[in-house]
Design a protein around this motif. Structure first.
Motif, PDB file in Angstrom:
ATOM      1  N   ASP A   1       0.809  -1.227   0.000  1.00  0.00           N
ATOM      2  CA  ASP A   1       0.000   0.000   0.000  1.00  0.00           C
ATOM      3  C   ASP A   1       0.840   1.274   0.000  1.00  0.00           C
ATOM      4  N   THR A   2       2.131   1.140  -0.278  1.00  0.00           N
ATOM      5  CA  THR A   2       3.013   2.306  -0.260  1.00  0.00           C
ATOM      6  C   THR A   2       2.651   3.294  -1.368  1.00  0.00           C
ATOM      7  N   VAL A   3       2.609   4.571  -1.000  1.00  0.00           N
ATOM      8  CA  VAL A   3       2.428   5.651  -1.972  1.00  0.00           C
ATOM      9  C   VAL A   3       3.557   6.654  -1.763  1.00  0.00           C
ATOM     10  N   THR A   4       3.877   7.383  -2.826  1.00  0.00           N
ATOM     11  CA  THR A   4       4.866   8.450  -2.732  1.00  0.00           C
ATOM     12  C   THR A   4       4.148   9.784  -2.862  1.00  0.00           C
ATOM     13  N   VAL A   5       4.411  10.663  -1.907  1.00  0.00           N
ATOM     14  CA  VAL A   5       3.869  12.017  -1.934  1.00  0.00           C
ATOM     15  C   VAL A   5       5.067  12.949  -1.992  1.00  0.00           C
ATOM     16  N   HIS A   6       5.044  13.912  -2.918  1.00  0.00           N
ATOM     17  CA  HIS A   6       6.169  14.837  -3.034  1.00  0.00           C
ATOM     18  C   HIS A   6       5.663  16.194  -3.464  1.00  0.00           C
ATOM     19  N   GLY A   7       6.533  17.190  -3.361  1.00  0.00           N
ATOM     20  CA  GLY A   7       6.159  18.530  -3.783  1.00  0.00           C
ATOM     21  C   GLY A   7       7.235  19.529  -3.444  1.00  0.00           C
ATOM     22  N   TYR A   8       6.883  20.799  -3.526  1.00  0.00           N
ATOM     23  CA  TYR A   8       7.810  21.899  -3.269  1.00  0.00           C
ATOM     24  C   TYR A   8       7.215  22.806  -2.203  1.00  0.00           C
ATOM     25  N   VAL A   9       8.086  23.389  -1.391  1.00  0.00           N
ATOM     26  CA  VAL A   9       7.677  24.420  -0.438  1.00  0.00           C
ATOM     27  C   VAL A   9       8.167  25.748  -1.009  1.00  0.00           C
ATOM     28  N   THR A  10       7.232  26.701  -1.184  1.00  0.00           N
ATOM     29  CA  THR A  10       7.592  27.991  -1.756  1.00  0.00           C
ATOM     30  C   THR A  10       7.089  29.124  -0.865  1.00  0.00           C
ATOM     31  N   ASP A  11       7.750  30.279  -0.992  1.00  0.00           N
ATOM     32  CA  ASP A  11       7.352  31.453  -0.223  1.00  0.00           C
ATOM     33  C   ASP A  11       6.311  32.263  -0.994  1.00  0.00           C
TER      34      ASP A  11
ATOM     35  N   THR B   1      -6.172  23.401  -2.678  1.00  0.00           N
ATOM     36  CA  THR B   1      -4.821  23.470  -2.114  1.00  0.00           C
ATOM     37  C   THR B   1      -4.555  22.361  -1.102  1.00  0.00           C
ATOM     38  N   LEU B   2      -5.596  21.613  -0.737  1.00  0.00           N
ATOM     39  CA  LEU B   2      -5.436  20.522   0.225  1.00  0.00           C
ATOM     40  C   LEU B   2      -5.478  19.137  -0.419  1.00  0.00           C
ATOM     41  N   ILE B   3      -5.771  19.080  -1.706  1.00  0.00           N
ATOM     42  CA  ILE B   3      -5.884  17.777  -2.381  1.00  0.00           C
ATOM     43  C   ILE B   3      -4.698  17.591  -3.316  1.00  0.00           C
ATOM     44  N   ALA B   4      -3.952  16.544  -3.086  1.00  0.00           N
ATOM     45  CA  ALA B   4      -2.782  16.254  -3.916  1.00  0.00           C
ATOM     46  C   ALA B   4      -3.229  15.895  -5.332  1.00  0.00           C
ATOM     47  N   ALA B   5      -2.352  16.122  -6.287  1.00  0.00           N
ATOM     48  CA  ALA B   5      -2.617  15.750  -7.686  1.00  0.00           C
ATOM     49  C   ALA B   5      -1.966  14.397  -7.957  1.00  0.00           C
ATOM     50  N   GLU B   6      -2.716  13.505  -8.587  1.00  0.00           N
ATOM     51  CA  GLU B   6      -2.150  12.194  -8.922  1.00  0.00           C
ATOM     52  C   GLU B   6      -1.344  12.328 -10.200  1.00  0.00           C
ATOM     53  N   GLU B   7      -0.051  12.019 -10.116  1.00  0.00           N
ATOM     54  CA  GLU B   7       0.819  12.091 -11.292  1.00  0.00           C
ATOM     55  C   GLU B   7       0.822  10.770 -12.050  1.00  0.00           C
TER      56      GLU B   7
ATOM     57  N   ARG C   1       1.452  14.608  -6.076  1.00  0.00           N
ATOM     58  CA  ARG C   1       2.191  15.854  -5.867  1.00  0.00           C
ATOM     59  C   ARG C   1       1.374  16.797  -4.999  1.00  0.00           C
ATOM     60  N   PHE C   2       2.051  17.344  -3.988  1.00  0.00           N
ATOM     61  CA  PHE C   2       1.416  18.285  -3.077  1.00  0.00           C
ATOM     62  C   PHE C   2       2.396  19.412  -2.779  1.00  0.00           C
ATOM     63  N   ASP C   3       2.166  20.578  -3.390  1.00  0.00           N
ATOM     64  CA  ASP C   3       3.014  21.738  -3.153  1.00  0.00           C
ATOM     65  C   ASP C   3       2.464  22.544  -1.986  1.00  0.00           C
ATOM     66  N   ILE C   4       3.358  23.146  -1.227  1.00  0.00           N
ATOM     67  CA  ILE C   4       2.979  23.951  -0.069  1.00  0.00           C
ATOM     68  C   ILE C   4       3.407  25.390  -0.335  1.00  0.00           C
ATOM     69  N   ARG C   5       2.431  26.270  -0.512  1.00  0.00           N
ATOM     70  CA  ARG C   5       2.693  27.696  -0.745  1.00  0.00           C
ATOM     71  C   ARG C   5       2.409  28.433   0.558  1.00  0.00           C
ATOM     72  N   LEU C   6       3.423  29.095   1.128  1.00  0.00           N
ATOM     73  CA  LEU C   6       3.282  29.696   2.449  1.00  0.00           C
ATOM     74  C   LEU C   6       2.408  30.939   2.471  1.00  0.00           C
ATOM     75  N   GLN C   7       2.375  31.675   1.385  1.00  0.00           N
ATOM     76  CA  GLN C   7       1.503  32.846   1.310  1.00  0.00           C
ATOM     77  C   GLN C   7       1.357  33.285  -0.133  1.00  0.00           C
ATOM     78  N   GLY C   8       0.504  34.267  -0.361  1.00  0.00           N
ATOM     79  CA  GLY C   8       0.310  34.781  -1.710  1.00  0.00           C
ATOM     80  C   GLY C   8      -0.740  34.006  -2.477  1.00  0.00           C
ATOM     81  N   GLU C   9      -0.756  34.220  -3.790  1.00  0.00           N
ATOM     82  CA  GLU C   9      -1.741  33.555  -4.646  1.00  0.00           C
ATOM     83  C   GLU C   9      -1.559  32.046  -4.579  1.00  0.00           C
TER      84      GLU C   9
END
Length: 200
Positions: free
Chosen positions: A43-53, A171-177, A183-191
């Protein structure tokens, strides 16, 4: 030397604030922290993404912590995310068998992070999700959010998601690649800022 009259509140000066970073290489990095799922678990899944300002620039020194239930929705009770050798005190890492549901990942120079974990099961009325805590420079307090994986029927009735506008909800639902990779990106603020949660 300046004397401060502590009996008069208006004469007190505020102390400077501190942020939760930068991080140093002692104790915080967790070698193997991205490998939350036991080796070879189906049942292993990989979740990844970027943290941006707020400008969309990557944060190369952020820390991400993940917690999640097992595929049956049970919270893990196994000890051992950070095992040490009793004789030398050296770091042994995970035992590769038990699922602790917890991981700590540092972003790389491009702000990228990834984790291999088990697809979480549902608990209560909520759709299955992974809990996330973000530590980064410039933050006075760490941030909490959730990662929901797509393809769950319960997403439509989840109490948190159903209370958000579509753009914020996304912004809370990961995209299936591809199968098993999200993929789940984390945007700290802004658009496109990620929805963050406040616990009181």
């Amino acid at each position: 030397m300046t004397k401060i009259d502590t009996s008069r509140p208006d004469s007190l000066l505020p102390t400077p604030s501190h942020t939760v970073g930068p991080f140093y290489g002692h104790a915080l990095p967790f070698r193997g922290g991205e490998d939350i799922a036991p080796l070879g678990h189906p049942d292993t899944v990989t979740v990844h993404g970027y943290v941006t300002d707020g400008e969309g620039d990557p944060l190369p020194d952020a820390l991400i912590e993940l917690w999640g239930p097992d595929p049956d929705g049970n919270l893990p009770t196994a000890d051992g995310s950070m095992r040490r050798d009793p004789a030398s005190g050296g770091f042994l890492g995970r035992n590769g068998v038990e699922f602790t549901g917890w991981g700590r990942i540092q972003t790389d120079a491009n702000g990228h992070w990834y984790a291999r974990t088990l697809r979480p099961g549902a608990r209560g009325r909520s759709a299955p999700y992974l809990s996330v805590c973000v530590f980064a420079r410039g933050l006075l307090v760490h941030l909490y959010t959730r990662i929901y994986l797509p393809g769950e029927a319960a997403l439509a009735s989840d109490p948190l998601l159903s209370g958000l506008e579509d753009a914020r909800r996304d912004t809370l639902i990961a995209a299936e690649e591809r199968d098993g990779t999200y993929r789940f990106d984390i945007r700290l603020q802004g658009e496109g800022e990620t929805v963050f949660l406040e616990f009181q």
